[in-house]
Write an enzyme that holds these catalytic residues in place. Structure first.
Site, PDB file in Angstrom:
ATOM      1  N   SER A   7       0.940  -1.224   0.132  1.00  0.00           N
ATOM      2  CA  SER A   7      -0.025   0.096   0.004  1.00  0.00           C
ATOM      3  C   SER A   7       0.666   1.281  -0.038  1.00  0.00           C
ATOM      4  O   SER A   7       2.092   1.032   0.605  1.00  0.00           O
ATOM      5  CB  SER A   7      -0.721  -0.032   1.262  1.00  0.00           C
ATOM      6  OG  SER A   7      -1.367   1.300   1.628  1.00  0.00           O
ATOM      7  N   SER A   8       0.308   2.203  -0.480  1.00  0.00           N
ATOM      8  CA  SER A   8       1.130   3.841  -0.580  1.00  0.00           C
ATOM      9  C   SER A   8       1.433   4.057   0.928  1.00  0.00           C
ATOM     10  O   SER A   8       2.240   5.175   1.015  1.00  0.00           O
ATOM     11  CB  SER A   8       0.478   4.841  -1.261  1.00  0.00           C
ATOM     12  OG  SER A   8      -0.691   4.971  -1.173  1.00  0.00           O
ATOM     13  N   CYS A   9       0.720   3.740   1.837  1.00  0.00           N
ATOM     14  CA  CYS A   9       0.521   4.000   3.051  1.00  0.00           C
ATOM     15  C   CYS A   9       2.163   3.670   4.004  1.00  0.00           C
ATOM     16  O   CYS A   9       2.248   4.243   5.167  1.00  0.00           O
ATOM     17  CB  CYS A   9      -0.531   3.893   4.041  1.00  0.00           C
ATOM     18  SG  CYS A   9      -0.274   2.083   4.527  1.00  0.00           S
ATOM     19  N   TYR A  44      -0.804  -0.801  10.648  1.00  0.00           N
ATOM     20  CA  TYR A  44      -1.203  -1.635   9.228  1.00  0.00           C
ATOM     21  C   TYR A  44       0.130  -1.277   8.455  1.00  0.00           C
ATOM     22  O   TYR A  44       0.707  -2.545   7.743  1.00  0.00           O
ATOM     23  CB  TYR A  44      -2.237  -0.644   8.684  1.00  0.00           C
ATOM     24  CG  TYR A  44      -2.548  -1.189   7.422  1.00  0.00           C
ATOM     25  CD1 TYR A  44      -3.115  -2.562   7.116  1.00  0.00           C
ATOM     26  CD2 TYR A  44      -2.379  -0.508   6.173  1.00  0.00           C
ATOM     27  CE1 TYR A  44      -3.441  -2.824   5.841  1.00  0.00           C
ATOM     28  CE2 TYR A  44      -2.387  -0.744   4.771  1.00  0.00           C
ATOM     29  CZ  TYR A  44      -3.119  -2.056   4.740  1.00  0.00           C
ATOM     30  OH  TYR A  44      -3.340  -2.408   3.438  1.00  0.00           O
ATOM     31  N   LYS A  96       2.818  -3.893   6.428  1.00  0.00           N
ATOM     32  CA  LYS A  96       3.004  -3.845   5.236  1.00  0.00           C
ATOM     33  C   LYS A  96       4.513  -3.911   4.806  1.00  0.00           C
ATOM     34  O   LYS A  96       5.203  -4.397   4.030  1.00  0.00           O
ATOM     35  CB  LYS A  96       2.226  -2.783   4.291  1.00  0.00           C
ATOM     36  CG  LYS A  96       0.853  -3.252   4.331  1.00  0.00           C
ATOM     37  CD  LYS A  96       0.761  -4.084   3.527  1.00  0.00           C
ATOM     38  CE  LYS A  96      -0.909  -5.076   3.190  1.00  0.00           C
ATOM     39  NZ  LYS A  96      -1.091  -5.983   2.428  1.00  0.00           N
ATOM     40  N   HIS A 137     -13.385   5.229   0.816  1.00  0.00           N
ATOM     41  CA  HIS A 137     -12.488   6.164   0.042  1.00  0.00           C
ATOM     42  C   HIS A 137     -13.366   7.043  -0.938  1.00  0.00           C
ATOM     43  O   HIS A 137     -14.585   6.778  -1.210  1.00  0.00           O
ATOM     44  CB  HIS A 137     -11.209   5.636  -0.676  1.00  0.00           C
ATOM     45  CG  HIS A 137     -10.299   4.963   0.408  1.00  0.00           C
ATOM     46  ND1 HIS A 137      -9.627   5.701   0.912  1.00  0.00           N
ATOM     47  CD2 HIS A 137     -10.229   3.564   0.556  1.00  0.00           C
ATOM     48  CE1 HIS A 137      -8.719   4.986   1.879  1.00  0.00           C
ATOM     49  NE2 HIS A 137      -9.271   3.784   1.491  1.00  0.00           N
TER      50      HIS A 137
HETATM   51  P1  GDP Z   1      -6.773   9.749   1.611  1.00  0.00           P
HETATM   52  O1  GDP Z   1      -6.350   9.743   0.436  1.00  0.00           O
HETATM   53  O2  GDP Z   1      -6.216   8.881   2.655  1.00  0.00           O
HETATM   54  O3  GDP Z   1      -6.854  11.141   2.205  1.00  0.00           O
HETATM   55  O4  GDP Z   1      -8.354   9.189   1.674  1.00  0.00           O
HETATM   56  P2  GDP Z   1      -9.975   9.321   0.927  1.00  0.00           P
HETATM   57  O5  GDP Z   1     -10.057   8.761  -0.305  1.00  0.00           O
HETATM   58  O6  GDP Z   1     -10.746   9.106   2.319  1.00  0.00           O
HETATM   59  O7  GDP Z   1      -9.858  11.219   0.785  1.00  0.00           O
HETATM   60  C1  GDP Z   1      -9.236  11.692  -0.320  1.00  0.00           C
HETATM   61  C2  GDP Z   1      -9.762  13.214  -0.323  1.00  0.00           C
HETATM   62  O8  GDP Z   1     -11.069  13.241  -0.756  1.00  0.00           O
HETATM   63  C3  GDP Z   1     -10.125  13.739   1.011  1.00  0.00           C
HETATM   64  O9  GDP Z   1      -9.478  15.176   0.536  1.00  0.00           O
HETATM   65  C4  GDP Z   1     -11.127  14.118   1.235  1.00  0.00           C
HETATM   66  O10 GDP Z   1     -11.445  15.075   2.226  1.00  0.00           O
HETATM   67  C5  GDP Z   1     -11.956  14.120   0.015  1.00  0.00           C
HETATM   68  N1  GDP Z   1     -13.415  13.835  -0.012  1.00  0.00           N
HETATM   69  C6  GDP Z   1     -14.382  14.443  -0.598  1.00  0.00           C
HETATM   70  N2  GDP Z   1     -15.637  13.819  -0.253  1.00  0.00           N
HETATM   71  C7  GDP Z   1     -15.343  12.602   0.070  1.00  0.00           C
HETATM   72  C8  GDP Z   1     -16.101  11.587   0.763  1.00  0.00           C
HETATM   73  O11 GDP Z   1     -17.288  11.505   0.470  1.00  0.00           O
HETATM   74  N3  GDP Z   1     -15.681  10.529   1.263  1.00  0.00           N
HETATM   75  C9  GDP Z   1     -14.093  10.512   1.267  1.00  0.00           C
HETATM   76  N4  GDP Z   1     -13.709   9.207   1.916  1.00  0.00           N
HETATM   77  N5  GDP Z   1     -13.311  11.320   1.082  1.00  0.00           N
HETATM   78  C10 GDP Z   1     -13.926  12.596   0.532  1.00  0.00           C
END
Ligand code: GDP
Length: 323
Positions: A108-110, A137, A141, A180
């Site tokens: 994972s990229s994390c 996690y 990984k 996500h």
């Molecule tokens: P990240 O890549 O670990 O930050 O994971 P996310 O996929 O959860 O979020 C990515 C970006 O999308 C962040 O800037 C969130 O604030 C934005 N975002 C906008 N709307 C949503 C939503 O409905 N769900 C999630 N998970 N992220 C959202």
């Protein structure tokens, strides 16, 4: 290796494992071996050892993992570190003991430090503190990468590892809060289009940048890396820094993603940003120079991949809504 290899996909019911299963079956790559969780508990060392001792496996795709979003990682850190470490150590060691020469571990990229320079290169690994919410996690990984490297260095095994960026596609988690951004927005815009809602809310400012890779591209990249001959791989790989990033090399803003999602779902209302919700890290992009040198590039454009995923979502939406 026998003429028709026996290929074990650990985690074939997950998003990546099921994409690997589809692709390897289409290619007729060999005899595919799978086990459900009920049939084989991968945290059970003796059971995993017995499985490898009897199944005569030639290649392993290690796509089994306990995964979850920020909330789950924060709430169940012990489960995340324990289960992932057990799955990895059991499979890698038992594969080696049963003389399996080829294994691909999916990470994972994390694994990269929270403040890694963007785009993130493979050599950013272990250069700084991790994001605290998913550190257990990520440590598991990172251990998976080091297991593969160690068995390669000590025993000459072709145990390799690939680190995907944010994935999307069929089999994703479409939970409204815990998923996500790509699946979350797909579901939200779909439901708003159906209900003819005048507005849809997207979290944060819309300015953070993310990279999105279709899971079928991830499966193709994984098979490409697994099948690289040992000489080509060795020429392009440092034995102490062997993992390979998988991404598109291209990112977009969350606003752009939301606009694309409107086109995909046919939603034509207003887009509203909720700045009380966190943006997270401003940018998360993989450097994919190494993978490109090894001869692979992503081929599914975001819009096309989202259109295809939306068709899958519609075909499943009865089930998805009940989740
Ligand atoms: P990240 O890549 O670990 O930050 O994971 P996310 O996929 O959860 O979020 C990515 C970006 O999308 C962040 O800037 C969130 O604030 C934005 N975002 C906008 N709307 C949503 C939503 O409905 N769900 C999630 N998970 N992220 C959202």
């Amino acid at each position: 290796m026998s003429a028709r290899p026996r290929i074990y996909i650990a985690g074939h019911r997950g998003m990546v494992g099921s994409a690997l299963l589809r692709r390897l079956s289409e290619m007729d790559a060999g005899e595919i071996v799978t086990r459900t969780r009920q049939e084989l508990d991968l945290t059970d060392q003796a059971a995993v050892k017995a499985f490898f001792a009897t199944e005569k496996i030639d290649q392993v795709y290690l796509a089994a993992a306990k995964v979850g979003g920020i909330h789950a990682n924060n709430t169940y850190p012990a489960d995340f570190i324990y289960e992932n470490l057990m799955i990895e150590t059991n499979i890698v060691h038992a594969a080696h003991m049963s003389d399996v020469q080829s294994l691909l571990f999916l990470g994972s990229s994390c694994i990269y430090p929270k403040l890694a320079e963007q785009p993130m290169r493979e050599d950013a690994l272990l250069t700084g503190p991790l994001e605290p919410t998913n550190e257990p996690y990520a440590i598991a990984k990172i251990t998976g990468i080091k297991l593969c490297e160690s068995y390669a260095r000590q025993y000459g095994r072709d145990y390799r590892s690939v680190m995907p960026t944010n994935l999307y596609g069929p089999g994703d988690n479409f939970h409204p809060e815990n998923s996500h951004v790509a699946p979350a927005l797909m579901r939200r815009f779909h439901e708003a289009a159906e209900a003819k809602d005048p507005q849809v809310t997207v979290w944060g400012s819309g300015t953070p940048m993310r990279e999105f890779l279709h899971v079928d591209d991830m499966a193709a990249a994984s098979i490409h890396v697994m099948d690289l001959d040992a000489k080509t791989y060795a020429e392009n790989s440092d034995p102490m820094l062997s993992h390979i990033n998988v991404g598109t090399g291209v990112d977009c803003t969350i606003r752009e993603l939301a606009e694309t999602m409107m086109a995909v779902t046919g939603y034509d209302g207003e887009l509203v940003f909720d700045s009380t919700k966190p943006d997270g890290t401003p940018r998360k992009l993989m450097d994919v120079t190494k993978l490109e040198k090894l001869g692979w590039k992503a081929s599914i454009p975001l819009k096309e991949g989202l259109d295809q995923t939306y068709q899958w979502f519609l075909s499943q939406s009865g089930q998805i809504k009940s989740v």
